[in-house]
Each structure stands twice: as C-alpha cells, then as structure tokens.
Design a protein around this motif. Structure first.
Motif, mmCIF file in Angstrom:
data_model
loop_
_atom_site.group_PDB
_atom_site.id
_atom_site.type_symbol
_atom_site.label_atom_id
_atom_site.label_comp_id
_atom_site.label_asym_id
_atom_site.label_seq_id
_atom_site.Cartn_x
_atom_site.Cartn_y
_atom_site.Cartn_z
ATOM 1 N N SER A 131 26.998 -33.519 32.846
ATOM 2 C CA SER A 131 28.004 -32.805 32.057
ATOM 3 C C SER A 131 27.427 -32.322 30.734
ATOM 4 O O SER A 131 27.786 -31.239 30.246
ATOM 5 C CB SER A 131 29.205 -33.723 31.797
ATOM 6 O OG SER A 131 29.800 -34.153 32.991
ATOM 7 N N SER A 143 27.525 -28.311 29.885
ATOM 8 C CA SER A 143 28.225 -27.857 28.684
ATOM 9 C C SER A 143 27.259 -27.327 27.638
ATOM 10 O O SER A 143 27.543 -26.349 26.941
ATOM 11 C CB SER A 143 29.061 -28.999 28.102
ATOM 12 O OG SER A 143 28.241 -30.104 27.746
ATOM 13 N N LEU A 198 26.135 -23.734 28.588
ATOM 14 C CA LEU A 198 27.230 -22.786 28.359
ATOM 15 C C LEU A 198 27.452 -22.530 26.876
ATOM 16 O O LEU A 198 27.637 -21.381 26.445
ATOM 17 C CB LEU A 198 28.511 -23.317 29.002
ATOM 18 C CG LEU A 198 28.553 -23.345 30.538
ATOM 19 C CD1 LEU A 198 29.821 -24.024 31.031
ATOM 20 C CD2 LEU A 198 28.447 -21.939 31.103
ATOM 21 N N LEU A 199 27.426 -23.582 26.074
ATOM 22 C CA LEU A 199 27.676 -23.424 24.643
ATOM 23 C C LEU A 199 26.528 -22.698 23.953
ATOM 24 O O LEU A 199 26.763 -21.887 23.043
ATOM 25 C CB LEU A 199 27.903 -24.792 24.001
ATOM 26 C CG LEU A 199 29.217 -25.480 24.388
ATOM 27 C CD1 LEU A 199 29.313 -26.856 23.760
ATOM 28 C CD2 LEU A 199 30.407 -24.628 23.950
ATOM 29 N N VAL A 235 36.331 -20.700 29.571
ATOM 30 C CA VAL A 235 34.993 -21.301 29.693
ATOM 31 C C VAL A 235 34.575 -21.946 28.379
ATOM 32 O O VAL A 235 33.980 -23.033 28.359
ATOM 33 C CB VAL A 235 33.973 -20.238 30.140
ATOM 34 C CG1 VAL A 235 32.548 -20.759 30.001
ATOM 35 C CG2 VAL A 235 34.232 -19.819 31.574
ATOM 36 N N THR A 236 34.889 -21.304 27.249
ATOM 37 C CA THR A 236 34.534 -21.871 25.950
ATOM 38 C C THR A 236 35.264 -23.185 25.694
ATOM 39 O O THR A 236 34.656 -24.185 25.297
ATOM 40 C CB THR A 236 34.860 -20.871 24.831
ATOM 41 O OG1 THR A 236 34.196 -19.637 25.092
ATOM 42 C CG2 THR A 236 34.412 -21.406 23.481
ATOM 43 N N SER A 258 33.925 -25.874 27.982
ATOM 44 C CA SER A 258 32.597 -26.359 27.611
ATOM 45 C C SER A 258 32.677 -27.394 26.503
ATOM 46 O O SER A 258 32.007 -28.439 26.559
ATOM 47 C CB SER A 258 31.721 -25.184 27.169
ATOM 48 O OG SER A 258 31.580 -24.243 28.207
#
Length: 336
Positions: A73, A77, A80-81, A315-316, A319
């Motif tokens: 995870s 995350s 993505l971030l 998505v933000t 994340s």
C-alpha cells in the motif's frame, strides 16, 4: 612406595594405551588437542557457545520504516502521490494548452485528438483544466493538514503535559469547536469573506478542523510524560521546553501523523465540496470541485466533463487515505 611387579606394569601400560593421545578428559574443563581443536565441553564449568555478532536493536522509527518498505500500500500510494504532486508542480509537462483559453466555438466537444477529455460548456479544454486543477487541491490539502497539526498539536501538548486548570479550559474549548460541523462552519466562514483564495479555504478548514488532532495529542502526551526517561530528565533539572521538545513530542507524535495523513484526503474532498457549492475557490482559480459543479449542467449530453475531474479527485483522496492506512499499520505495534 614399593616397586610394582611386572603384571601391574603391564596393566598400567594397557590402560594408558587406551587413553586418547590428543587430550585428557577431566570433568568440568574444556581442553584442546595438540592441533588446537576445541574438544567437547563437559560439566558445569564448560565455556558458553560463542555467538556471532548480534543485530543492533532498532528504534521505533526505524522499525516503522522497515514495515513501510514491506507494505504494498505504501508503494502504490507513494507512486500515485508522486505523480500527482509532479503534475501539480509542473503542469506544463503534461499539456501546452492554456486552461483559461475557452473559445466559444469549441463548446461541449467530445473527446478527440485535439481535446483528449473534450471541452466544457465554456469551450475550455477539460484535460488542461484537470491537470492544472491538481495544484489548488493539493495545496489546500497539505497546507490545511500542516495548520491543524500545529494548532491541534500545540493545544493537545499543553493540555496533556500541564493538566489541571489549563487542561480543563482547553478541553472545554475543544468541545465547543467539536460541536460545530466542519462543512457548515467553512460555509459560514467563506460567505463572510470578500476575497476568496486558496489560503482563505486553508484558514477556514484549519480553524475548524484541529480538534481531533488535539485530543489524540493530549492522550499521547499524558501517556509519554509518565515514562522513565521523562521523569529522569525532570529530575536532572531539564526545563519544560527541553522536555517537551526533546522527549515528549518526538515520542507522542506518531498517532498524530497517522490521523493527519488520513485527514489530508478529507480536506481535499471538503475543498471540492465547497467549490461545488459555489462558495469555495473563486472562478478565477482552477479547481476540480468547480469543474465538477459546472459539469452538472451538461451531465446528460457530455458526461465526460464530470467523469474525468471526478476520477482525478477520487484517486487523490484514495491515495492519501491509503498512505494513512500504511503509516498507521507501520506505527502501531498491535497491527504488525
């Protein structure tokens, strides 16, 4: 001593020949043969096994970092971030279209090679506005989280460390703010301000969103201040600022970090809600919430105007919440 007869000398020679030549066995001792090889240990006085070098004990933060590195995870995350933050800092890398250039002739165009996400009701490129909208949302989320950590952390640390009448007063103030819904308070605050900017939204959310951090910090400080190292520092004459800064806060901040990380995504969603209601960022600011609000007028004919900003917003938020869960699992020993 009388001389031994021939039979006794032969028996003594025979028993001597049966002994190993490398070493003599004696109870309770560790001997070596002529080549230096250690023989078997016998008795209570045998030397203990020599073990190899032991691993250096890990600290709490080092152990948490090791857990994070083993968490899928955290990597999902984090990737993505990093992508979203890079997009917010350098939107020109992703598009060369001006998000404020809105030709009226391009109104409600479907996605195509010229406009990947289509255009909105004003003729603006939806893809360009989605890319540039990340900046306002991430700034609001990060800045608001930093503000609530400062306010709530200070209130909770003072309340938990000193206790007494100060704890009572700060606890009652916290309860009063807890009784005010965050979204409602932000709506009233933003309605009373003439010039609405990103920092106005940050102030509104920070002033009315620090209470949970304060309570968590208070409980953590109460637990930490009873530790032996804090008592020893106080006995050695360390002052209050030094004890708080060097001993209490570094060991009490872990649960605050977990809650703050999860709350960051919540603040981004709250900012989008305010902009959706038309009371958040002004029209001059590009925001996912404002674009979602304007897309509702063309939802049946052009659903893509709503879908793409909503996907990036989701998505933000996802994340940051996923990162918060990974940090919680790493910092909480009960969940390992």
């Amino acid at each position: 001593m009388p001389d031994m007869n021939k039979q006794q000398r032969e028996q003594l020679g025979t028993s001597s020949d049966e002994q190993p030549q490398s070493a003599i066995e004696l109870p309770g001792m560790l001997l070596a043969d002529e080549e230096g090889t250690t023989l078997e240990k016998r008795g209570a006085y045998a030397a203990p096994d020599v073990q190899g070098p032991q691993d250096k004990p890990r600290g709490a933060w080092a152990e948490a970092w090791r857990e994070l590195r083993n968490s899928p995870s955290f990597y999902v995350s984090g990737v993505l971030l990093l992508f979203l933050v890079f997009m917010a800092c350098f939107p020109g890398v992703f598009t060369n279209i001006d998000p404020r250039h809105c030709p009226i002739l391009d109104t409600n165009k479907d996605p195509s090679g010229d406009h990947w996400f289509g255009t909105n009701v004003q003729g603006c490129d939806v893809y360009a506005r989605t890319v540039y909208g990340a900046r306002a949302s991430i700034i609001v989320g990060v800045a608001t989280t930093a503000l609530i950590v400062v306010i709530g952390g200070l209130v909770g640390a003072l309340s938990g460390y000193f206790g007494g009448w100060l704890d009572t007063i700060l606890a009652r103030i916290t309860d009063i703010f807890f009784g005010i819904p965050l979204l409602l308070a932000a709506l009233v605050f933003m309605s009373s301000v003439k010039d609405r900017t990103v920092w106005t939204v940050v102030t509104a959310l920070g002033v009315f969103g620090w209470m949970q951090i304060a309570r968590i910090m208070r409980g953590s400080v109460i637990t930490v201040k009873k530790s032996d190292y804090v008592v020893a520092a106080r006995a050695l004459g360390a002052g209050t600022p030094r004890i708080l800064g060097r001993h209490v806060l570094p060991n009490a901040i872990a649960p605050v970090i977990v809650v703050a990380t999860i709350s960051l995504g919540t603040f981004i969603a709250t900012e989008a809600t305010l902009s959706f209601l038309g009371i958040g960022l002004p029209p001059t600011e590009i925001s996912w919430g404002a674009d979602i609000s304007s897309a509702t007028t063309a939802l049946r004919d052009s659903p893509y105007q709503l879908i793409f900003p909503s996907i990036f917003l989701s998505v933000t938020v996802f994340s940051f919440i996923l990162l918060g869960d990974a940090v919680r699992d790493a910092l909480d020993p009960k969940l390992r």
